[in-house]
Design an enzyme around this catalytic site. Sequence first.
Site, PDB file in Angstrom:
ATOM      1  N   GLY A  69       0.814  -1.203   0.000  1.00 49.17           N
ATOM      2  CA  GLY A  69       0.000   0.000   0.000  1.00 49.17           C
ATOM      3  C   GLY A  69       0.847   1.253   0.000  1.00 49.17           C
ATOM      4  O   GLY A  69       0.505   2.257  -0.646  1.00 49.17           O
ATOM      5  N   ALA A 195      -3.611  -4.755   0.993  1.00 55.44           N
ATOM      6  CA  ALA A 195      -4.333  -6.010   1.222  1.00 55.44           C
ATOM      7  C   ALA A 195      -4.279  -6.478   2.667  1.00 55.44           C
ATOM      8  O   ALA A 195      -5.253  -7.055   3.167  1.00 55.44           O
ATOM      9  CB  ALA A 195      -3.780  -7.094   0.298  1.00 55.44           C
ATOM     10  N   CYS A 320       2.590   4.232  13.149  1.00 55.20           N
ATOM     11  CA  CYS A 320       3.714   4.618  12.290  1.00 55.20           C
ATOM     12  C   CYS A 320       4.791   5.379  13.060  1.00 55.20           C
ATOM     13  O   CYS A 320       5.883   5.591  12.534  1.00 55.20           O
ATOM     14  CB  CYS A 320       3.212   5.484  11.136  1.00 55.20           C
TER      15      CYS A 320
END
Length: 458
Positions: A69, A195, A320
């Site tokens: 992604g 995904a 993150c």
Amino acid sequence: MSYFDVASSAPLHPVARQALMASLDEGWADPARLYREGRRARLLLDAAREAAADSVGCRPDELVFTSSGTRAVHSGIAGALAGRRRVGDHLIVSAVEHSSVLHSAAAHEVDGGAVTEVPVDRGGAVDPDAYAAALRADTALACLQSANHEVGTEQPVAEVAAACRAAGVPLLVDAAQSLPWGPVEGDWSLLTGSAHKWGGPSGVGLLVVRKGVRFAPPGAVDERESGRAAGFENIPAVVAAAASLRAVRAEAAAQGARLRELTERIRARVPALVPDVEVVGDPVRRLPHLVTFSCLYVDGETVLHELDRAGFSVSSGSSCTSSTLTPSHVLRAMGVVSEGNVRVSLPLGTEEAEVERFLDVLPGVVRGVRDTLGAPVEGGSGDADAVTVDALGMSCPLPVIELARAIGRVRVGGTVTVLADDEVAAVDIPAWCWTRQQEYVGERPADRGVAYVVRRSS
């Protein structure tokens, strides 16, 4: 063990596992070759592309598969900017985008481009009018996530897309978090997904570029995936990704309603069970499976470890930035407390009993951490006009704890000045004032660190 962190990565869906295993024997050959094995591989790849496109709501020839992604985001932004370089070099992003978008924006600035960051409200949403006002004649691309990865707030994509379309500016939507729950509404131009966020295998992303959007693939052009994603396709993983996306979509309505009831239960009961808690994110326009709350006077990472010991896998702040000492950029942009932040994102099939056990365990965990840190008992009727607190060298939440201890020593209208050199204090002290209904006066440089000034209002 209860895994409550699908916003980071979802367990492999049973349909993905079945599709992956079945296609390993059929999808190993080069789909660009004309012999039998190559044709079989091509059929699998084409079928996966059609299934994924149907789920996204685009044409199959508009969708390519990428290696992740993040790669889809980087390629989509770079390609759209390059394709419209004659228009200008202005890029618009929201302040709460995924780090992959913000990293692309930072790289664009390093290369001499211009970037406008649109702020969000305390719920984490952009104002469509403010976003529209950021559009300029030299705007090459605009970016807006469909739903936030940390707090679950859904963005007004359709309204922003309409404004962008009227201005002739393509809109790229990072739909990684929302794609399992339905297609993205609105007249967007580019879209990305990942995904492993919906139960597919890791290492598969998708990039959609609508027909008519000017796009120049960055780097050397590969003949595969329409020249937009270099490298040999991982056909078994791609097949599994497309199959699992279709499968979770079939479950989305029923599972979404059930999980929303469970997250509503968490939203309502956590503040009742644990004192000094703020549930963050939009209470209505949000993903059904995700809820985030911040606890005053605790360290989120310590809470995480204690919950892990109790059998719960959750996230704190930004997935993150959890390996850094900087506060979550999402929580900073929203102006909410960043320390003591817990994100719960429930997988499909989560049992009610698991949530009840989480609600039973959480109060004791937070209480234990607060006791260890010496959390204050607020109140008091002090008579001092001003108090200065030296919190230099302390990491949050300690500067906030020192502030809470000191506020009772001043009269109503008096001030407390907190000296701190922890970057998180710049987020958490104003946020503490908002939650405790005290006045944040402002900050100024000090001989060491920063002086944060708070006026007692009650």
